[in-house]
Design an enzyme around this catalytic site. Structure first.
Site, PDB file in Angstrom:
ATOM      1  N   TYR A 170       0.841  -1.196   0.000  1.00 38.94           N
ATOM      2  CA  TYR A 170       0.000   0.000   0.000  1.00 38.94           C
ATOM      3  C   TYR A 170       0.877   1.247   0.000  1.00 38.94           C
ATOM      4  O   TYR A 170       0.565   2.230  -0.662  1.00 38.94           O
ATOM      5  CB  TYR A 170      -0.937   0.005   1.222  1.00 38.94           C
ATOM      6  CG  TYR A 170      -2.027  -1.025   1.129  1.00 38.94           C
ATOM      7  CD1 TYR A 170      -3.195  -0.764   0.416  1.00 38.94           C
ATOM      8  CD2 TYR A 170      -1.902  -2.270   1.743  1.00 38.94           C
ATOM      9  CE1 TYR A 170      -4.202  -1.712   0.314  1.00 38.94           C
ATOM     10  CE2 TYR A 170      -2.902  -3.218   1.645  1.00 38.94           C
ATOM     11  CZ  TYR A 170      -4.046  -2.931   0.936  1.00 38.94           C
ATOM     12  OH  TYR A 170      -5.039  -3.873   0.837  1.00 38.94           O
TER      13      TYR A 170
ATOM     14  N   ASN B 137     -12.672  -1.120  -5.112  1.00 40.58           N
ATOM     15  CA  ASN B 137     -12.497  -1.483  -6.517  1.00 40.58           C
ATOM     16  C   ASN B 137     -13.661  -2.382  -6.955  1.00 40.58           C
ATOM     17  O   ASN B 137     -13.840  -3.473  -6.418  1.00 40.58           O
ATOM     18  CB  ASN B 137     -11.157  -2.210  -6.687  1.00 40.58           C
ATOM     19  CG  ASN B 137     -11.005  -2.845  -8.045  1.00 40.58           C
ATOM     20  OD1 ASN B 137     -11.602  -2.423  -9.025  1.00 40.58           O
ATOM     21  ND2 ASN B 137     -10.200  -3.887  -8.094  1.00 40.58           N
TER      22      ASN B 137
ATOM     23  N   CYS C 247      -6.606  -5.505  -7.538  1.00 41.73           N
ATOM     24  CA  CYS C 247      -6.433  -5.033  -6.167  1.00 41.73           C
ATOM     25  C   CYS C 247      -5.857  -6.129  -5.268  1.00 41.73           C
ATOM     26  O   CYS C 247      -5.277  -5.840  -4.232  1.00 41.73           O
ATOM     27  CB  CYS C 247      -7.749  -4.505  -5.606  1.00 41.73           C
ATOM     28  SG  CYS C 247      -9.130  -5.648  -5.698  1.00 41.73           S
ATOM     29  N   HIS C 248      -5.980  -7.392  -5.707  1.00 40.03           N
ATOM     30  CA  HIS C 248      -5.432  -8.500  -4.913  1.00 40.03           C
ATOM     31  C   HIS C 248      -3.906  -8.489  -4.894  1.00 40.03           C
ATOM     32  O   HIS C 248      -3.293  -9.145  -4.065  1.00 40.03           O
ATOM     33  CB  HIS C 248      -5.945  -9.848  -5.454  1.00 40.03           C
ATOM     34  CG  HIS C 248      -5.551 -10.129  -6.868  1.00 40.03           C
ATOM     35  ND1 HIS C 248      -6.266  -9.629  -7.944  1.00 40.03           N
ATOM     36  CD2 HIS C 248      -4.525 -10.837  -7.400  1.00 40.03           C
ATOM     37  CE1 HIS C 248      -5.696 -10.037  -9.070  1.00 40.03           C
ATOM     38  NE2 HIS C 248      -4.628 -10.760  -8.765  1.00 40.03           N
TER      39      HIS C 248
ATOM     40  N   GLU D  99      -1.190 -16.694  -9.816  1.00 39.37           N
ATOM     41  CA  GLU D  99      -0.333 -15.849 -10.638  1.00 39.37           C
ATOM     42  C   GLU D  99       1.154 -16.047 -10.374  1.00 39.37           C
ATOM     43  O   GLU D  99       1.984 -15.524 -11.111  1.00 39.37           O
ATOM     44  CB  GLU D  99      -0.682 -14.375 -10.403  1.00 39.37           C
ATOM     45  CG  GLU D  99      -2.070 -14.006 -10.862  1.00 39.37           C
ATOM     46  CD  GLU D  99      -2.391 -12.536 -10.668  1.00 39.37           C
ATOM     47  OE1 GLU D  99      -1.510 -11.755 -10.234  1.00 39.37           O
ATOM     48  OE2 GLU D  99      -3.541 -12.157 -10.953  1.00 39.37           O
TER      49      GLU D  99
END
Length: 158
Positions: A91, A114, A122-123, A149
């Site tokens: 962040y 979001n 946003c993850h 991912e």
């Protein structure tokens, strides 16, 4: 008038909303909904690209997006789109990217609002200490997405 579709994903039922102006919302529900038999034309590309993402064959989305939010929220969401697949930022790093380290709470709040989960990633935002902090869809989903991912897949021993 906006179209809506419900599709099955490994994380639950996804609700996709959009129209000719673009996709305005993608969320994973905590409830069961009947799946959409015939996907509205305005949502076909989103469904196709999300399916490719979950199959592991898509790492970037190319959709017309139309999220509704304040100017600041849209600025944060735009920055989220620049976080590469398989990478994370804190962040604090996101606040620095936006030019104001003091805005960390506002950035976190905008991140949490979001409306385009997965597509606007946003993850991929984590705590400065590497902790999986807050995710509107639940930390188990955030963990799943980051593992999905990850370039370093866990290998099975059996």
């Amino acid at each position: 008038m906006e179209d809506t579709a419900y599709i099955s994903t490994p994380l639950g039922i996804a609700k996709i909303i959009g129209d000719v102006e673009g996709i305005s919302s993608i969320v994973i529900l905590n409830s069961e909904e009947p799946l959409t038999d015939i996907i509205p034309e305005t949502l076909e590309d989103a469904v196709y690209q999300l399916n490719e993402y979950f199959e592991g064959t898509r790492t970037e989305f190319s959709l017309k997006l139309n999220p509704q939010g304040t100017e600041f929220q849209r600025k944060v969401w735009s920055a989220l789109e620049k976080i590469p697949y398989g990478r994370t930022v804190s962040y604090l790093q996101l606040s620095k990217l936006l030019g104001d380290t003091k805005a960390i709470r506002a950035v976190g709040s905008a991140n949490g609002r979001n409306p385009l989960w997965i597509v606007v990633p946003c993850h991929r935002v984590i705590g400065s200490d590497g902790a999986l902090t807050g995710y509107a869809g639940g930390l188990h989903r955030k963990k799943w997405l980051l593992e999905h991912e990850s370039p370093h897949k866990q290998q099975s021993l059996f």
